[in-house]
Scaffold this motif. Sequence first.
Motif, PDB file in Angstrom:
ATOM      1  N   SER A 155       0.844  -1.206   0.000  1.00  0.00           N
ATOM      2  CA  SER A 155       0.000   0.000   0.000  1.00  0.00           C
ATOM      3  C   SER A 155       0.874   1.249   0.000  1.00  0.00           C
ATOM      4  N   SER A 198      -2.935  -0.286  -5.136  1.00  0.00           N
ATOM      5  CA  SER A 198      -4.195   0.208  -4.590  1.00  0.00           C
ATOM      6  C   SER A 198      -5.379  -0.719  -4.805  1.00  0.00           C
ATOM      7  N   SER A 199      -5.181  -1.823  -5.524  1.00  0.00           N
ATOM      8  CA  SER A 199      -6.303  -2.735  -5.738  1.00  0.00           C
ATOM      9  C   SER A 199      -5.908  -4.142  -5.315  1.00  0.00           C
TER      10      SER A 199
END
Length: 143
Positions: free
Chosen positions: A43, A48-49
């Motif tokens: 992160s 971000s996914s």
Amino acid sequence: MDMFELLKRETDALLFRETKFLGIQDKLKLLGENGCYILAILSGFGCSSLDEMLMVTDKLVQKGLLSPTYEVLSNKKLAEELGLTYTYSTTKPEDCLFYIKEYFNQRTGYTHFVLCMNGKNYDTLSASTTVKEGTVRSYRVFN
């Protein structure tokens, strides 16, 4: 069953094996049990996914930087692979890209890691008992 139906079944099975969902429940369970540290690092690095995290963690396991249970095997080598530097500290860092707080809960014996970036804490559990009841034991600094 005719030849067409048999070929279709074999093709469907092959496609299933090649999808990103193969073993997804096992991966997510392991990330839930052991993955707070690597999830915090990724992160901070900019993933971000979930798709991105799974892709990167799979590559890191293949390269021998993560165990098959998603535990970091070498902080320094992992940081180098991500184009970063790594430092371990027992005092809060002043200036860095991001750092990871290691919390320890004496009552439960659990450890949990939380991303710290831009003056904010990002907890993958959002309401961790270890963070609430525990104390910060160390800082893993990435630049």
